[in-house]
Design a protein around this motif. Structure first.
Motif, short mmCIF file in Angstrom:
data_model
loop_
_atom_site.label_atom_id
_atom_site.label_comp_id
_atom_site.label_asym_id
_atom_site.label_seq_id
_atom_site.Cartn_x
_atom_site.Cartn_y
_atom_site.Cartn_z
N GLU A 38 -4.08 -4.39 -32.00
CA GLU A 38 -3.14 -3.40 -32.51
C GLU A 38 -2.00 -3.19 -31.52
O GLU A 38 -0.83 -3.11 -31.90
CB GLU A 38 -3.83 -2.05 -32.74
N LEU A 39 -2.36 -3.10 -30.26
CA LEU A 39 -1.36 -2.89 -29.21
C LEU A 39 -0.41 -4.08 -29.12
O LEU A 39 0.80 -3.92 -29.04
CB LEU A 39 -2.06 -2.63 -27.88
N LYS A 40 -0.97 -5.27 -29.17
CA LYS A 40 -0.14 -6.48 -29.10
C LYS A 40 0.83 -6.55 -30.27
O LYS A 40 2.01 -6.85 -30.11
CB LYS A 40 -1.00 -7.74 -29.05
N ARG A 41 0.36 -6.24 -31.47
CA ARG A 41 1.24 -6.24 -32.65
C ARG A 41 2.32 -5.17 -32.53
O ARG A 41 3.47 -5.37 -32.91
CB ARG A 41 0.43 -6.05 -33.92
N ALA A 42 1.95 -4.01 -32.02
CA ALA A 42 2.91 -2.91 -31.89
C ALA A 42 4.02 -3.26 -30.90
O ALA A 42 5.18 -2.93 -31.13
CB ALA A 42 2.19 -1.64 -31.44
N ILE A 43 3.66 -3.95 -29.83
CA ILE A 43 4.66 -4.30 -28.81
C ILE A 43 5.54 -5.45 -29.25
O ILE A 43 6.74 -5.44 -29.03
CB ILE A 43 3.96 -4.60 -27.47
N GLY A 44 4.95 -6.45 -29.86
CA GLY A 44 5.78 -7.55 -30.36
C GLY A 44 5.62 -8.83 -29.60
O GLY A 44 4.53 -9.37 -29.51
N SER A 45 6.69 -9.31 -28.99
CA SER A 45 6.75 -10.69 -28.51
C SER A 45 6.10 -10.93 -27.14
O SER A 45 6.33 -11.97 -26.54
CB SER A 45 8.20 -11.15 -28.46
N VAL A 46 5.29 -10.05 -26.66
CA VAL A 46 4.61 -10.26 -25.38
C VAL A 46 3.49 -11.29 -25.56
O VAL A 46 2.82 -11.32 -26.59
CB VAL A 46 4.04 -8.92 -24.84
N SER A 47 3.31 -12.14 -24.54
CA SER A 47 2.22 -13.12 -24.60
C SER A 47 0.90 -12.45 -24.25
O SER A 47 0.87 -11.40 -23.59
CB SER A 47 2.49 -14.27 -23.62
N ASP A 48 -0.21 -13.06 -24.68
CA ASP A 48 -1.53 -12.51 -24.35
C ASP A 48 -1.72 -12.43 -22.84
O ASP A 48 -2.19 -11.43 -22.31
CB ASP A 48 -2.64 -13.38 -24.95
N LYS A 49 -1.34 -13.50 -22.14
CA LYS A 49 -1.53 -13.55 -20.69
C LYS A 49 -0.82 -12.38 -20.00
O LYS A 49 -1.40 -11.70 -19.16
CB LYS A 49 -0.99 -14.88 -20.15
N VAL A 50 0.41 -12.14 -20.37
CA VAL A 50 1.20 -11.09 -19.72
C VAL A 50 0.66 -9.71 -20.10
O VAL A 50 0.51 -8.84 -19.24
CB VAL A 50 2.70 -11.23 -20.06
N LEU A 51 0.35 -9.49 -21.37
CA LEU A 51 -0.15 -8.19 -21.79
C LEU A 51 -1.47 -7.88 -21.11
O LEU A 51 -1.68 -6.76 -20.61
CB LEU A 51 -0.29 -8.11 -23.31
N ILE A 52 -2.37 -8.85 -21.05
CA ILE A 52 -3.66 -8.63 -20.39
C ILE A 52 -3.45 -8.28 -18.92
O ILE A 52 -4.06 -7.35 -18.39
CB ILE A 52 -4.57 -9.87 -20.55
N GLN A 53 -2.54 -9.00 -18.25
CA GLN A 53 -2.26 -8.72 -16.84
C GLN A 53 -1.69 -7.32 -16.64
O GLN A 53 -2.11 -6.58 -15.76
CB GLN A 53 -1.30 -9.78 -16.26
N GLN A 54 -0.75 -6.95 -17.50
CA GLN A 54 -0.12 -5.64 -17.36
C GLN A 54 -1.14 -4.52 -17.66
O GLN A 54 -1.14 -3.49 -16.99
CB GLN A 54 1.10 -5.54 -18.26
#
Length: 120
Positions: A38-54
């Motif tokens: 849900e968070l990834k869809r809400a944010i948009g174009s972020v990659s999984d790798k970067v979102l997980i790291q952040q």
């Protein structure tokens, strides 16, 4: 950096907020708890790798808490801590400023993307 001394409050806040996607993570989690997808869809174009790291960095800094329910299929939720909520509330005026100036900012971004020769 041991015993980091900041020159101002903004420098201290940026030490926690550094990263392109962290302010957006805070924005979305300030409104409700989110599962990862849900968070990834809400944010948009972020990659999984970067979102997980952040998200990991925000957890380490005590801004975000991760709850793993130990279920199959996996269910993990992300929420703001009290510290994270106070930071998200501090960002609210910046969000309002962005909303008031969206058209002007869109023009600025558009002009930045033009080739140098087309700007003159």
């Amino acid at each position: 950096m041991l015993n980091q001394k900041f020159k101002c409050g903004l420098e201290a806040a940026l030490a926690v907020l550094s990263g392109k996607w962290k302010p957006l993570v805070l924005f979305h989690l300030a409104h409700e708890v989110h599962r990862y997808g849900e968070l990834k869809r809400a944010i948009g174009s972020v990659s999984d790798k970067v979102l997980i790291q952040q998200l990991k960095e925000l957890q380490q800094d005590g801004v975000v808490e991760r709850t793993d329910y130990g279920e199959i299929p996996p269910r993990v939720e992300y929420a703001l801590t009290c510290f994270g909520d106070s930071l998200a509330r501090a960002l609210a005026p910046l969000c309002q400023w962005g909303e008031r100036h969206t058209e002007q900012i869109e023009n600025i971004v558009h002009n930045r993307e033009k080739p140098q020769s087309a700007r003159q």
